[in-house]
Design a protein around this motif. Structure first.
Motif, short mmCIF file in Angstrom:
data_model
loop_
_atom_site.label_atom_id
_atom_site.label_comp_id
_atom_site.label_asym_id
_atom_site.label_seq_id
_atom_site.Cartn_x
_atom_site.Cartn_y
_atom_site.Cartn_z
N SER A 136 22.49 -15.30 48.96
CA SER A 136 23.70 -15.46 48.15
C SER A 136 23.35 -15.99 46.77
O SER A 136 22.41 -16.78 46.61
N ILE A 137 24.13 -15.54 45.77
CA ILE A 137 23.90 -15.91 44.38
C ILE A 137 25.22 -16.39 43.78
O ILE A 137 26.23 -15.67 43.84
N THR A 138 25.20 -17.59 43.18
CA THR A 138 26.30 -18.08 42.35
C THR A 138 25.69 -18.44 41.01
O THR A 138 24.82 -19.30 40.93
N LEU A 139 26.16 -17.78 39.93
CA LEU A 139 25.38 -17.77 38.71
C LEU A 139 26.29 -17.81 37.48
O LEU A 139 27.29 -17.11 37.41
N VAL A 140 25.89 -18.64 36.49
CA VAL A 140 26.58 -18.70 35.21
C VAL A 140 25.61 -18.23 34.13
O VAL A 140 24.43 -18.59 34.12
N ASN A 141 26.13 -17.43 33.19
CA ASN A 141 25.32 -16.89 32.11
C ASN A 141 26.12 -16.92 30.82
O ASN A 141 27.28 -16.51 30.79
N GLY A 180 30.15 -14.82 33.48
CA GLY A 180 29.50 -14.62 32.19
C GLY A 180 30.43 -14.93 31.04
O GLY A 180 31.65 -14.98 31.19
N ALA A 181 29.85 -15.12 29.85
CA ALA A 181 30.63 -15.43 28.65
C ALA A 181 30.44 -14.38 27.57
O ALA A 181 30.97 -14.52 26.47
N GLY A 182 29.68 -13.33 27.87
CA GLY A 182 29.32 -12.37 26.84
C GLY A 182 30.34 -11.27 26.63
O GLY A 182 31.35 -11.16 27.32
N THR A 183 30.06 -10.44 25.64
CA THR A 183 30.94 -9.34 25.28
C THR A 183 30.65 -8.07 26.07
O THR A 183 31.46 -7.15 26.06
N SER A 184 29.52 -8.02 26.77
CA SER A 184 29.15 -6.78 27.46
C SER A 184 28.33 -7.08 28.70
O SER A 184 27.37 -7.85 28.66
N LEU A 185 28.72 -6.44 29.82
CA LEU A 185 27.94 -6.46 31.05
C LEU A 185 27.76 -5.02 31.51
O LEU A 185 28.74 -4.29 31.68
N LEU A 193 31.25 -9.26 45.94
CA LEU A 193 30.73 -9.06 44.59
C LEU A 193 31.84 -9.47 43.64
O LEU A 193 32.85 -8.76 43.50
N SER A 194 31.68 -10.62 43.00
CA SER A 194 32.71 -11.18 42.12
C SER A 194 32.15 -11.26 40.71
O SER A 194 31.11 -11.89 40.47
N LEU A 195 32.85 -10.62 39.77
CA LEU A 195 32.45 -10.61 38.37
C LEU A 195 33.55 -11.26 37.54
O LEU A 195 34.71 -10.87 37.63
N THR A 196 33.16 -12.23 36.71
CA THR A 196 34.09 -12.87 35.78
C THR A 196 33.44 -12.87 34.41
O THR A 196 32.37 -13.45 34.22
N THR A 197 34.08 -12.19 33.44
CA THR A 197 33.52 -12.10 32.10
C THR A 197 34.63 -11.72 31.14
O THR A 197 35.56 -11.01 31.52
N PRO A 198 34.58 -12.17 29.88
CA PRO A 198 35.65 -11.84 28.94
C PRO A 198 35.43 -10.53 28.20
O PRO A 198 36.31 -10.08 27.46
#
Length: 336
Positions: free
Chosen positions: A127-132, A151-156, A168-173
């Motif tokens: 399992s992976i819990t990760l901030v970038n 994530g905090a970036g503009t592109s994933l 599979l959970s993705l959070t990014t702006p």
């Protein structure tokens, strides 16, 4: 403790074949050609002082057993690769900066929630819990039991095969796109204003999330949706010929398009398009349960299937259709 300088162009190894490795002296690479350091312990590795480079890539590998890995000081590979490999748990109290982050270890747990910066993620683990906090990020080949990415970036970009047996959970702006399909149990998409465009031949069981807009395709036989809230459009295409799509929990979006194969579409929970159009497309049967009423400005029924949408709480003002038989209830005050 004193600093230890690693020569440019060198490979350094610190190993314990029976116990732990604890780093209490700063590891600093000399300026020049790329170098690497490998910290390996049978049980546990703790990094209590920084790892950095005075110039040039400094690849850093840390391998531990069931005792896990503790990153208690900053690690900066100067654009190189940081590899964490453990059958235990990796944790951190201080962020790392690296070009590529590789997370390995059968059954391992990686809890890395500091303000890290990396551009590429790969790995094969538990399992992976990760901030970038990098501006742009690419996922390479990843195999895991669960992956929760913030994530905090503009592109994933999902550029490699991502295979997650559970969540599979993705959070990014920013925006999230793909070149390669993914496989997951639950797909959870989050981030205010985020645009998810994921239309490869993906495989997942259920979709949840709160975000901007979603366009996603699923090649699995059965697709479950909800709870989903979007501030923009929602498009879910169940692409397998015999596929079934079920709205299992509340959906609130703008323009909403749901499609499925001969298995049909079942509205078992409410759908609200907030004054926009709901489009249903199926070669099977479109049906709804007692809790599956929809509210939309326009209703568009497409495909060669038959629709039995007889919940008396449905509400819409405009109907368009190019399909088979329609049996439809509407509580709205006017219909065209």
């Amino acid at each position: 403790g004193a600093a230890v300088q690693v020569g440019a162009g060198s490979t350094s190894l610190l190993r314990s074949t029976a116990g732990d490795v604890t780093v209490n002296a700063t590891l600093r690479k000399a300026s020049g050609a790329s170098a690497s350091v490998q910290l390996t312990a049978a049980n546990r590795v703790d990094v209590n002082t920084g790892i950095s480079s005075l110039g040039g890539v400094f690849d850093t590998g840390i391998t531990a057993g069931n005792g896990g890995i503790g990153l208690n000081a900053s690690v900066n590979t100067a654009g190189g690769t940081l590899t964490l490999n453990t059958t235990g748990t990796s944790t951190q109290t201080t962020a790392f900066t690296t070009g590529t982050l590789t997370l390995n270890g059968m059954g391992g747990t990686h809890l890395l929630s500091s303000s890290n910066v990396f551009s590429t993620l790969t790995g094969s683990t538990g399992s992976i819990t990760l901030v970038n906090r990098a501006a742009t990020t690419t996922f390479g080949t990843i195999t895991a039991n669960s992956l929760q990415y913030n994530g905090a970036g503009t592109s994933l970009m999902l550029n490699g095969a991502v295979t997650v047996s559970g969540l599979l959970s993705l959070t990014t702006p920013g925006s999230v796109t793909q070149n390669t399909a993914f496989s997951a149990g639950t797909l959870d998409l989050n981030g205010a204003g985020t645009s998810y465009v994921l239309n490869a031949a993906n495989n997942f069981d259920s979709l949840t999330g709160t975000t901007g807009s979603i366009s996603v395709s699923n090649n699995r036989a059965m697709t479950s949706i909800g709870q989903v809230t979007t501030s923009g459009a929602l498009t879910v295409n169940a692409t397998a010929s015999g596929s079934t799509l079920t709205v299992a929990d509340m959906v609130s979006a703008r323009a909403t398009s749901l499609s499925a194969g001969t298995g049909g579409i079942a509205l078992n929970a409410g759908v609200n398009t907030n004054g926009n159009t709901l489009t249903l497309t199926t070669t099977g049967t479109g049906s709804q349960g007692a809790n599956g009423a929809f509210t939309a400005a326009g209703l568009s029924l497409q495909g060669t299937g038959a629709y039995q949408l007889t919940n008396g709480s449905n509400s819409f003002t405009t109907l368009t259709a190019n399909t088979g038989a329609i049996d439809l209830a509407n509580s709205g005050t006017s219909t065209t």
